[in-house]
Design an enzyme around this catalytic site. Structure first.
Site, mmCIF file in Angstrom:
data_model
loop_
_atom_site.group_PDB
_atom_site.id
_atom_site.type_symbol
_atom_site.label_atom_id
_atom_site.label_comp_id
_atom_site.label_asym_id
_atom_site.label_seq_id
_atom_site.Cartn_x
_atom_site.Cartn_y
_atom_site.Cartn_z
ATOM 1 N N GLU A 1 0.619 -1.053 0.234
ATOM 2 C CA GLU A 1 0.176 -0.081 -0.219
ATOM 3 C C GLU A 1 0.839 1.289 0.065
ATOM 4 O O GLU A 1 0.550 2.227 -0.584
ATOM 5 C CB GLU A 1 -0.864 -0.038 1.320
ATOM 6 C CG GLU A 1 -2.181 -0.786 1.013
ATOM 7 C CD GLU A 1 -1.995 -2.380 1.046
ATOM 8 O OE1 GLU A 1 -2.790 -3.198 0.694
ATOM 9 O OE2 GLU A 1 -0.896 -2.767 1.747
ATOM 10 N N HIS B 1 -9.859 -5.798 10.502
ATOM 11 C CA HIS B 1 -10.513 -5.846 9.348
ATOM 12 C C HIS B 1 -11.621 -5.225 9.429
ATOM 13 O O HIS B 1 -12.708 -5.259 8.473
ATOM 14 C CB HIS B 1 -10.709 -7.174 8.519
ATOM 15 C CG HIS B 1 -9.220 -7.438 8.155
ATOM 16 N ND1 HIS B 1 -9.338 -7.944 6.518
ATOM 17 C CD2 HIS B 1 -8.079 -7.763 8.544
ATOM 18 C CE1 HIS B 1 -7.769 -8.240 6.490
ATOM 19 N NE2 HIS B 1 -7.234 -8.031 7.445
#
Length: 272
Positions: A30, A99
């Site tokens: 990322e 998450h």
């Protein structure tokens, strides 16, 4: 986003349509692909960066906030960063605490970012087009569980010129007794609650915020001045959340119109 057609098939068909120069698969890094995207935006491209989920944006948050959000201000308006960061946000079904969180309040805290959270197909289409066209960085918070839901769409929405204004909320249901604000998946729950309340003779107005930053304070306050009551709804953590900001806006601008304390409904104040 390319060969595999997207983790949730959101980018399905884009590689075939636009080719490998415009639809780029990268390693799952990322910090790397977000930084490359911000640099490309500095040079005048309009990158759309997908995070498989927004939890992974934390690997790249320095690029989003320090490199993208602040550059226009720090360059006295000389540098625009027309980039979109998009992907699913908030809790999915049965995944761990790393998450499962909502990043709306995180990113909405930052001057220089715009933060959008679509609920319906109309929202997703109209707001994503507006986000890509916008000259500034936009955080676009989708929802994994909404990907599987269907919504009616009008011919107007399907028109190629259709886009929605950033910073404008939508009244999803009109009412006169209480205002409920919500965004993303929570709009659906708010509409269900309004339906239940209607059977009890209570007329609830449901506002789909659509835009978290800028926030449509005018629409929220106009509704509260009509209904005299407010319930804020979000799935994120309560402290320093979106509901807290809405509450303060109403206290500052419409306090004398309130007939009852504001109610805040949010996730529990523990890792979800």
């Amino acid at each position: 986003v390319g060969e595999y057609q997207g983790a949730y098939k959101i980018t399905k068909g884009l590689l075939d349509k636009y080719g490998p120069d415009r639809v780029l698969d990268t390693p799952i890094t990322e910090a790397g692909f977000t930084g490359i995207g911000v640099g490309a935006a500095y040079q005048g491209l309009r990158p759309v960066i997908e995070f498989m989920t927004f939890n992974f944006s934390m690997q790249a948050i320095d690029h989003i906030i320090n490199s993208a959000a602040k550059s226009n201000y720090m360059s006295a308006g000389q540098i625009n960063v027309p980039i979109v960061f998009r992907g699913p946000n908030g809790a999915a079904a049965g995944v761990g605490a790393q998450h499962s969180q909502c990043y709306a309040a995180w990113f909405a805290h930052v001057p220089g970012l715009k933060v959008l959270a679509p609920y319906s197909s109309e929202d997703a289409r109209g707001l994503l087009k507006a986000a890509i066209r916008d000259p500034d960085p936009v955080v676009f918070l989708e929802n994994e569980l909404l990907y599987g839901e269907s919504f009616p769409v009008s011919d107007e929405v399907l028109d190629s010129s259709f886009a929605l204004p950033i910073g404008k909320a939508k009244i999803e249901r009109e009412g006169k007794d209480v205002t409920i604000t919500a965004f993303s998946k929570m709009v659906g729950y708010a509409l269900q609650a309004a339906e239940i309340l209607s059977k009890e003779g209570i007329s609830a107005e449901v506002i789909n915020l659509r835009s978290i930053r800028p926030l449509d304070r005018a629409a929220i306050n106009a509704s509260v001045r009509k209904t005299n009551r407010l319930v804020t709804l979000e799935e994120g953590f309560p402290q320093h959340g979106v509901g807290a900001e809405i509450c303060m806006s109403v206290v500052e601008e419409s306090f004398e119109y309130l007939d009852a304390p504001i109610e805040r409904i949010a996730g529990a104040d523990v890792p979800m």
